[in-house]
Scaffold this motif. Structure first.
Motif, short mmCIF file in Angstrom:
data_model
loop_
_atom_site.label_atom_id
_atom_site.label_comp_id
_atom_site.label_asym_id
_atom_site.label_seq_id
_atom_site.Cartn_x
_atom_site.Cartn_y
_atom_site.Cartn_z
N GLY A 180 0.82 -1.21 0.00
CA GLY A 180 0.00 0.00 0.00
C GLY A 180 0.85 1.26 0.00
N ALA A 181 1.95 1.23 0.78
CA ALA A 181 2.85 2.39 0.84
C ALA A 181 3.46 2.67 -0.53
CB ALA A 181 3.94 2.14 1.87
N ALA A 182 3.95 1.63 -1.19
CA ALA A 182 4.57 1.82 -2.50
C ALA A 182 3.55 2.33 -3.52
CB ALA A 182 5.18 0.50 -2.97
N MET A 183 2.33 1.78 -3.47
CA MET A 183 1.33 2.18 -4.45
C MET A 183 0.91 3.64 -4.26
SD MET A 183 -1.06 -1.24 -4.75
CE MET A 183 -2.08 -0.53 -6.04
N PHE A 184 0.76 4.07 -3.02
CA PHE A 184 0.40 5.47 -2.78
C PHE A 184 1.56 6.40 -3.12
CE2 PHE A 184 -3.40 4.29 -0.33
CZ PHE A 184 -4.25 5.31 -0.70
N ALA A 185 2.77 6.05 -2.68
CA ALA A 185 3.91 6.94 -2.89
C ALA A 185 4.23 7.09 -4.38
CB ALA A 185 5.12 6.41 -2.14
N LEU A 227 1.61 11.06 -1.49
CA LEU A 227 3.01 10.84 -1.11
C LEU A 227 3.16 10.72 0.40
CD1 LEU A 227 5.89 10.64 -2.20
CD2 LEU A 227 6.04 13.13 -2.05
N VAL A 228 2.53 11.63 1.14
CA VAL A 228 2.62 11.61 2.60
C VAL A 228 1.98 10.34 3.16
CG1 VAL A 228 1.85 12.76 4.71
CG2 VAL A 228 2.76 14.11 2.82
N PHE A 229 0.82 9.97 2.64
CA PHE A 229 0.15 8.78 3.14
C PHE A 229 0.96 7.53 2.85
CE2 PHE A 229 -3.40 5.61 3.14
CZ PHE A 229 -3.80 5.82 4.44
N GLY A 230 1.64 7.50 1.71
CA GLY A 230 2.52 6.38 1.42
C GLY A 230 3.65 6.26 2.42
N VAL A 231 4.23 7.40 2.82
CA VAL A 231 5.29 7.40 3.83
C VAL A 231 4.76 6.88 5.16
CG1 VAL A 231 6.87 8.85 5.16
CG2 VAL A 231 6.60 9.22 2.69
N VAL A 232 3.56 7.30 5.54
CA VAL A 232 2.95 6.85 6.80
C VAL A 232 2.73 5.34 6.77
CG1 VAL A 232 0.89 6.97 8.24
CG2 VAL A 232 1.88 9.07 7.30
N ALA A 281 4.39 3.17 4.99
CA ALA A 281 5.69 2.53 5.03
C ALA A 281 6.22 2.45 6.46
CB ALA A 281 6.68 3.28 4.14
N TYR A 282 6.02 3.52 7.22
CA TYR A 282 6.45 3.51 8.63
C TYR A 282 5.68 2.46 9.42
CZ TYR A 282 6.99 5.00 13.46
OH TYR A 282 7.23 5.02 14.81
N CYS A 283 4.36 2.38 9.17
CA CYS A 283 3.55 1.36 9.85
C CYS A 283 4.03 -0.04 9.50
CB CYS A 283 2.08 1.53 9.49
SG CYS A 283 1.32 3.06 10.10
N GLY A 284 4.34 -0.26 8.22
CA GLY A 284 4.85 -1.56 7.81
C GLY A 284 6.18 -1.89 8.48
N TRP A 285 7.07 -0.89 8.58
CA TRP A 285 8.37 -1.11 9.24
C TRP A 285 8.18 -1.44 10.71
CZ3 TRP A 285 10.91 1.35 13.25
CH2 TRP A 285 12.26 1.03 13.41
#
Length: 539
Positions: free
Chosen positions: A463-468, A501-506, A508-512
Motif C-alpha cells: 500500500g505504501a509503495a502504491m500510494f507513494a 506521497l505523505v500517506f505512502g510514507v505513513v 511505510a512507517y507502519c509496515g516497518w
C-alpha cells in the motif's frame, strides 16, 4: 447483567463493534475521502481546464452551447464552475419523440442520442471538453452508503444497520470508560495489550463529538427509508406530495412550450438572484421550455456557509425577468433535517474546517481499526495456552489484515486504474471500480491464506509503495503533475498528489513497525526466563 452494568456495557461495546467493524472501516474510509470528492474528481479528469472567467461569462457560454446542442430540449440544467470544481456540467431533457431505444445488449443510451443528454463544457470557451470517463470522488461518496455490486436498497439497509451498531458502540464505550478524560492523554507504548487499548481509547475520545455526530446524522439522512410508515399513512396515494411540501420545493413546471421568443441574457437573471440573496453566489440554473414564450428559469443558490443542505432557489420569467416565485420558507422540522444532512456532508466548510473534518474522519478510521485489532490481541493469549489458534481468531486475523492493511491497497489501485486504463475504454468508470475491488479481493485472499504478522507488513509495504508512486504515475501519464501544478499554484490538484506521497510514507512507517515489532513477554514468560537465568547463574 449479572456481572454489573458497566461490564455488560463493555461486552455490548465489544461485540457491536466487532461484528460490523470491517464494513464500518470501509464506510469510514470512503466517507472520509468524500470530503474531498470534488478535488479527487478533478484530479481524475486531468483534461479539464481551469476556469478563468466569471460565473456570468460561464453561464452565457453554457446557454450558447445548449442553443446549438439541444435547441429542442424541454429543459436545460447547468452547474456553474467554482474554485473546487472548474468544469461546467450540463444536462438536458429532449422531447419524448426524440428518445431512441438502446441497442440490444446496451445498458445505457448514447449521450445525446436518447431522451437525456449531458456534456462537460470549458467555461472559458463554451466548447465541449473530451475528458476521460470516471466517477472520480463520487465513487467513494456512493460507496460509503450504497456499497457496490448489490441492490441500492439493500445496501442502504446494511449501512444503516452498521451505523446503528456504531452508535450503540459509541454510547456503550462512553459508559464503559471510568476515566474518559484521562484516557485522552494516556498512551503507554511497548506495553502489548495495554498499548492497543490506550491507542483505541485515545482515537475514540480525541474526536468523540465528531464520531457521535457523523454516525447519528448518517442515520438521519436515510430516515425515510428506515421509517417510511408515517409518510405512507399521511400520504397513501401520493408520497411525492409529502417531499414537495416537507422540503420546501417550488412547484414543478408543467405544460407544453408556446411560441418562440428571445429570452433575456442569463447574466441579468443571475444578477437579480444575487441581489435577492444579498450577494450570495449562484450554483447553477435550470431553463424550462427554453426559447418559448412561456420559458422560465430556476436559479439555485450555491452552498456557502449555511449549515443546512437545503439551499434557496428563485424562479424568473425568462423573457421579462420578473420574479415569479421562490422556494417556500422551510418549517422547523425541515430546517432540522437540513442541518443534520448538512452537518454530515459538510459542504458549508471552508478549507480549514474541511481539513478538520477530514482529520477527524481519519481518526475514526483508526478507532475502528484499532478496535477490531484489539479483540484479536486480547484473545491471542487464551489460544496460546491451548497451543493452537482457533477458527474464530484465525478468521478475525485474516479479516483484520484484509481490511486494515488491504483497503489502502484498494484505494491506491483505484487511482492507478484511473491513470493506466485506456482513456477510450468502454464503461471505463465501471472498470475503475472493478480495479478497486479486484485489488481488495486479492489482499483479502492473501490474508486468508497466511494470516500472520508478516502479512501485515507486506500488505502495508505494498500500500505504501502504491500510494507513494501515484505522483510519479501521474507525471508519466498526464500534464497535470506536481511539476506543473505547484508552479501554477493549483493547490487542489497538487494537494491530492502531495497527500498520496505523505500517506505512502505513513504506511511505510507502519509496515516497518509491524515488521520489527516484538510482542512483550507475558508475566509467566518473564518469570520462566528469570528462573532459567537464575538456575544458569547458580550452575
Amino acid at each position: 447483567m449479572k456481572n454489573g452494568f458497566r461490564q455488560s456495557m463493555a461486552w455490548l461495546h465489544t461485540w457491536t463493534g466487532l461484528l460490523v467493524g470491517w464494513l464500518l472501516l470501509l464506510i469510514f474510509m470512503a466517507g472520509t475521502a468524500s470530503y474531498y470528492r470534488e478535488e479527487i474528481s478533478r484530479w481524475m479528469r486531468p483534461e479539464l481546464p481551469r476556469s478563468t472567467v466569471s460565473s456570468d461569462v460561464a453561464a452565457a457560454n453554457a446557454v450558447r452551447f445548449l442553443q446549438r446542442k439541444a435547441p429542442q430540449a424541454e429543459s436545460w440544467t447547468v452547474t456553474l464552475p467554482d474554485a473546487r470544481n472548474p468544469a461546467m456540467r450540463m444536462f438536458w431533457r429532449n422531447p419524448e419523440s426524440m428518445a431512441t431505444p438502446p441497442a440490444e445488449g446496451q445498458t445505457r443510451r448514447r449521450r445525446g442520442g436518447g431522451r437525456f443528454g449531458d456534456a462537460t463544457v470549458d467555461p472559458n470557451t463554451g466548447q465541449e471538453v473530451s475528458a476521460r470517463e470516471t466517477r472520480g470522488g463520487d465513487f467513494f461518496y456512493r460507496l460509503h452508503f450504497d456499497l457496490h455490486y448489490i441492490p441500492v436498497i439493500w445496501a442502504r439497509y446494511i449501512v444503516g444497520f452498521c451505523a446503528m451498531f456504531m452508535l450503540v458502540a459509541i454510547i456503550t464505550g462512553v459508559i464503559t470508560h471510568k476515566k474518559i478524560f484521562t484516557d485522552f492523554f494516556t498512551f503507554r507504548p511497548q506495553k502489548g495489550l495495554r498499548s492497543w487499548l490506550d491507542f483505541h481509547n485515545v482515537s475514540a475520545v480525541m474526536a468523540l463529538p465528531y464520531h457521535a455526530m457523523i454516525t447519528y446524522t448518517g442515520i438521519v439522512t436515510l430516515m425515510f427509508l428506515y421509517l417510511p410508515w408515517g409518510v405512507k399513512a399521511a400520504y397513501p396515494d401520493d408520497p411525492d406530495a409529502f417531499f414537495s411540501e416537507a422540503f420546501a420545493r417550488m412547484a414543478d413546471v408543467e405544460g407544453p412550450a408556446e411560441g418562440r421568443a428571445p429570452p433575456l441574457p442569463i447574466q441579468q437573471l443571475l444578477d437579480s438572484a444575487r441581489k435577492e440573496w444579498n450577494g450570495a453566489e449562484v450554483a447553477g440554473f435550470t431553463v424550462h421550455r427554453p426559447g418559448a414564450d412561456n420559458s422560465v428559469v430556476d436559479v439555485l443558490q450555491r452552498d456557502g456557509h449555511r449549515l443546512s443542505i437545503d439551499t434557496p432557489s428563485l424562479r424568473y420569467d425568462a423573457l421579462t425577468g420578473v420574479r415569479l416565485e421562490g422556494s417556500p420558507a422551510p418549517g422547523g422540522a425541515t430546517q432540522t433535517r437540513g442541518v443534520m444532512y448538512g452537518l454530515h456532508l459538510a459542504r458549508f466548510a471552508d478549507w480549514g474546517l474541511r481539513a478538520l473534518f477530514f482529520v477527524s474522519g481519519l481518526i475514526g478510521c483508526l478507532m475502528v481499526a484499532s478496535g477490531v485489532v484489539l479483540w484479536a490481541v486480547k484473545e491471542r493469549p487464551k489460544h496460546a495456552k491451548s497451543g493452537r489458534t482457533g477458527f474464530g481468531l484465525r478468521l478475525v486475523d485474516a479479516l483484520n489484515i484484509g481490511a486494515v492493511a488491504g483497503l489502502p491497497i484498494a484505494f491506491a489501485a483505484y487511482f492507478w486504474g484511473n491513470r493506466l486504463l485506456p482513456v477510450e475504454l468502454a464503461e471505463r468508470s465501471a472498470a475503475e471500480a472493478n480495479v478497486f475491488f479486484y485489488a481488495w479481493g486479492a489482499a483479502l485472499l492473501a490474508a486468508f491464506i497466511w494470516p500472520k504478522r508478516m502479512m501485515w507488513a507486506w500488505q502495508l509495504y505494498v500500500g505504501a509503495a502504491m500510494f507513494a508512486l501515484i505522483p510519479l504515475v501521474n507525471a508519466l501519464t498526464t500534464h497535470a503533475h506536481l511539476g506543473v501544478t505547484l508552479l501554477q499554484g493549483d493547490w487542489p490538484l497538487a494537494g491530492v498528489d502531495l497527500f498520496m506521497l505523505v500517506f505512502g510514507v505513513v504506511l511505510a512507517y507502519c509496515g516497518w513497525r509491524m515488521q520489527h515489532w516484538q510482542p512483550p513477554l507475558s508475566a509467566a514468560e518473564k518469570k520462566r526466563r528469570q528462573q532459567a537465568a537464575a538456575a544458569g547463574a547458580g550452575a
